[in-house]
Design a protein around this motif. Sequence first.
Motif, short mmCIF file in Angstrom:
data_model
loop_
_atom_site.label_atom_id
_atom_site.label_comp_id
_atom_site.label_asym_id
_atom_site.label_seq_id
_atom_site.Cartn_x
_atom_site.Cartn_y
_atom_site.Cartn_z
N TYR A 69 13.20 68.50 75.46
CA TYR A 69 12.43 68.11 74.28
C TYR A 69 11.04 68.74 74.31
O TYR A 69 10.57 69.30 73.31
CB TYR A 69 12.32 66.58 74.21
CG TYR A 69 11.35 66.09 73.17
CD1 TYR A 69 11.70 66.04 71.83
CD2 TYR A 69 10.07 65.68 73.54
CE1 TYR A 69 10.81 65.60 70.87
CE2 TYR A 69 9.17 65.23 72.58
CZ TYR A 69 9.54 65.19 71.26
OH TYR A 69 8.64 64.76 70.32
N LEU A 70 10.38 68.66 75.46
CA LEU A 70 9.03 69.23 75.57
C LEU A 70 9.05 70.74 75.40
O LEU A 70 8.16 71.32 74.77
CB LEU A 70 8.40 68.84 76.91
CG LEU A 70 8.07 67.35 77.05
CD1 LEU A 70 7.72 67.01 78.50
CD2 LEU A 70 6.95 66.94 76.10
N LEU A 71 10.06 71.40 75.94
CA LEU A 71 10.19 72.85 75.76
C LEU A 71 10.42 73.19 74.29
O LEU A 71 9.84 74.14 73.77
CB LEU A 71 11.33 73.40 76.62
CG LEU A 71 11.07 73.42 78.12
CD1 LEU A 71 12.36 73.75 78.89
CD2 LEU A 71 9.97 74.41 78.47
N GLU A 72 11.27 72.41 73.61
CA GLU A 72 11.52 72.63 72.19
C GLU A 72 10.25 72.43 71.35
O GLU A 72 10.09 73.08 70.31
CB GLU A 72 12.62 71.70 71.69
CG GLU A 72 13.98 72.05 72.23
CD GLU A 72 15.03 70.99 71.93
OE1 GLU A 72 14.73 70.00 71.21
OE2 GLU A 72 16.16 71.14 72.45
N ARG A 73 9.37 71.56 71.81
CA ARG A 73 8.10 71.33 71.11
C ARG A 73 7.10 72.45 71.38
O ARG A 73 6.03 72.48 70.80
CB ARG A 73 7.48 70.00 71.55
CG ARG A 73 8.24 68.75 71.18
CD ARG A 73 8.13 68.34 69.71
NE ARG A 73 6.81 68.24 69.17
CZ ARG A 73 6.07 67.13 69.09
NH1 ARG A 73 6.54 65.99 69.55
NH2 ARG A 73 4.88 67.16 68.55
N GLY A 74 7.44 73.37 72.29
CA GLY A 74 6.59 74.53 72.54
C GLY A 74 5.69 74.43 73.76
O GLY A 74 4.83 75.28 73.96
N PHE A 75 5.88 73.41 74.58
CA PHE A 75 5.07 73.28 75.79
C PHE A 75 5.47 74.29 76.85
O PHE A 75 6.64 74.63 76.99
CB PHE A 75 5.21 71.88 76.40
CG PHE A 75 4.44 70.82 75.67
CD1 PHE A 75 3.09 70.62 75.94
CD2 PHE A 75 5.05 70.02 74.72
CE1 PHE A 75 2.38 69.64 75.26
CE2 PHE A 75 4.35 69.05 74.05
CZ PHE A 75 3.01 68.86 74.32
N GLU A 76 4.49 74.79 77.57
CA GLU A 76 4.69 75.54 78.80
C GLU A 76 4.69 74.49 79.91
O GLU A 76 3.70 73.78 80.08
CB GLU A 76 3.57 76.55 79.00
CG GLU A 76 3.68 77.34 80.27
CD GLU A 76 2.48 78.24 80.47
OE1 GLU A 76 2.05 78.37 81.62
OE2 GLU A 76 1.95 78.80 79.47
N ILE A 77 5.79 74.40 80.64
CA ILE A 77 5.96 73.29 81.60
C ILE A 77 6.09 73.81 83.02
O ILE A 77 6.79 74.79 83.27
CB ILE A 77 7.23 72.48 81.25
CG1 ILE A 77 7.08 71.82 79.90
CG2 ILE A 77 7.53 71.45 82.32
CD1 ILE A 77 8.33 71.12 79.44
N SER A 78 5.45 73.09 83.93
CA SER A 78 5.74 73.26 85.35
C SER A 78 6.19 71.89 85.85
O SER A 78 5.79 70.86 85.31
CB SER A 78 4.53 73.77 86.14
OG SER A 78 3.48 72.84 86.10
N VAL A 79 7.06 71.89 86.85
CA VAL A 79 7.58 70.64 87.39
C VAL A 79 7.18 70.56 88.85
O VAL A 79 7.45 71.46 89.63
CB VAL A 79 9.12 70.55 87.25
CG1 VAL A 79 9.65 69.26 87.86
CG2 VAL A 79 9.54 70.65 85.79
#
Length: 83
Positions: A69-79
């Motif tokens: 969901y966060l990726l679809e919203r356009g966020f650059e994510i690190s875990v």
Amino acid sequence: MPDLHLTHSCDYGCEYCRHGSGHDVSHAFITWEDLIYVADFLLASGEGRLTISGGEPSLHPEFIGMTSYLLERGFEISVNTGG
């Protein structure tokens, strides 16, 4: 970069950490409602990067869905994970 804790659950029992496996974590998962609120707030603030953390974030039963969901919203994510 903001740090979002999906859960306080952890599968390790490190003595120095309050998130260890010996703690009651039955209510320690972020809800979809809270995740959407945080995402909306961050995007409205101009923040497009986010670190997903915890405890161990992959223990959240909705980890994959929430991350997608966060990726679809356009966020650059690190875990940040112990796995």
